[in-house]
Design a protein around this motif. Structure first.
Motif, short mmCIF file in Angstrom:
data_model
loop_
_atom_site.label_atom_id
_atom_site.label_comp_id
_atom_site.label_asym_id
_atom_site.label_seq_id
_atom_site.Cartn_x
_atom_site.Cartn_y
_atom_site.Cartn_z
N ALA A 98 -14.53 -51.27 -33.98
CA ALA A 98 -13.47 -50.72 -34.84
C ALA A 98 -12.49 -51.83 -35.24
O ALA A 98 -12.07 -51.89 -36.41
N ALA A 99 -12.14 -52.70 -34.30
CA ALA A 99 -11.23 -53.81 -34.62
C ALA A 99 -11.88 -54.76 -35.62
O ALA A 99 -11.23 -55.24 -36.55
N TRP A 100 -13.17 -55.02 -35.44
CA TRP A 100 -13.89 -55.91 -36.37
C TRP A 100 -13.92 -55.30 -37.77
O TRP A 100 -13.69 -56.00 -38.76
N LYS A 101 -14.21 -53.98 -37.85
CA LYS A 101 -14.25 -53.31 -39.16
C LYS A 101 -12.89 -53.38 -39.84
O LYS A 101 -12.81 -53.62 -41.04
N GLN A 102 -11.82 -53.19 -39.08
CA GLN A 102 -10.47 -53.25 -39.65
C GLN A 102 -10.18 -54.66 -40.16
O GLN A 102 -9.61 -54.83 -41.24
N LYS A 103 -10.58 -55.66 -39.41
CA LYS A 103 -10.37 -57.06 -39.82
C LYS A 103 -11.15 -57.36 -41.10
O LYS A 103 -10.65 -58.03 -42.00
N GLN A 104 -12.38 -56.86 -41.18
CA GLN A 104 -13.20 -57.08 -42.39
C GLN A 104 -12.57 -56.41 -43.59
O GLN A 104 -12.55 -56.97 -44.69
N ALA A 105 -12.03 -55.21 -43.41
CA ALA A 105 -11.39 -54.49 -44.51
C ALA A 105 -10.16 -55.26 -44.98
O ALA A 105 -9.90 -55.35 -46.19
N SER A 106 -9.41 -55.83 -44.05
CA SER A 106 -8.22 -56.62 -44.41
C SER A 106 -8.62 -57.87 -45.19
O SER A 106 -7.95 -58.24 -46.15
N LYS A 107 -9.71 -58.50 -44.78
CA LYS A 107 -10.21 -59.69 -45.49
C LYS A 107 -10.58 -59.34 -46.93
O LYS A 107 -10.27 -60.08 -47.86
N GLU A 108 -11.27 -58.21 -47.10
CA GLU A 108 -11.70 -57.79 -48.43
C GLU A 108 -10.52 -57.50 -49.32
O GLU A 108 -10.55 -57.81 -50.51
N LYS A 109 -9.46 -56.91 -48.78
CA LYS A 109 -8.27 -56.60 -49.57
C LYS A 109 -7.56 -57.86 -50.01
O LYS A 109 -7.03 -57.93 -51.11
N SER A 110 -7.57 -58.90 -49.15
CA SER A 110 -6.86 -60.13 -49.47
C SER A 110 -7.63 -61.03 -50.44
O SER A 110 -7.06 -61.94 -51.03
N GLU A 111 -8.90 -60.75 -50.63
CA GLU A 111 -9.70 -61.60 -51.53
C GLU A 111 -9.63 -61.15 -52.95
O GLU A 111 -9.29 -60.32 -53.52
#
Length: 53
Positions: A40-53
């Protein structure tokens, strides 16, 4: 058809044997509470990365 070994020289049957050895442990980890939290933490981190790109 020959599979690509990406230059490792490792025969496919050895890769398959290693995968079969590791798979039960990987499945058990992701079925555990700790594994669920980390995923769940990894998925949240990936979602944050996608938003910042």
């Amino acid at each position: 058809m020959k599979t690509n070994d990406y230059g490792t020289g490792i025969p496919q049957h050895e890769i398959d044997a290693l995968a079969l050895l590791l798979l039960p442990n990987i499945q058990a980890f992701f079925a555990s509470e700790e594994g669920q939290r980390e995923y769940a933490a990894w998925k949240q981190k990936q979602a944050s990365k996608e938003k910042s790109e």
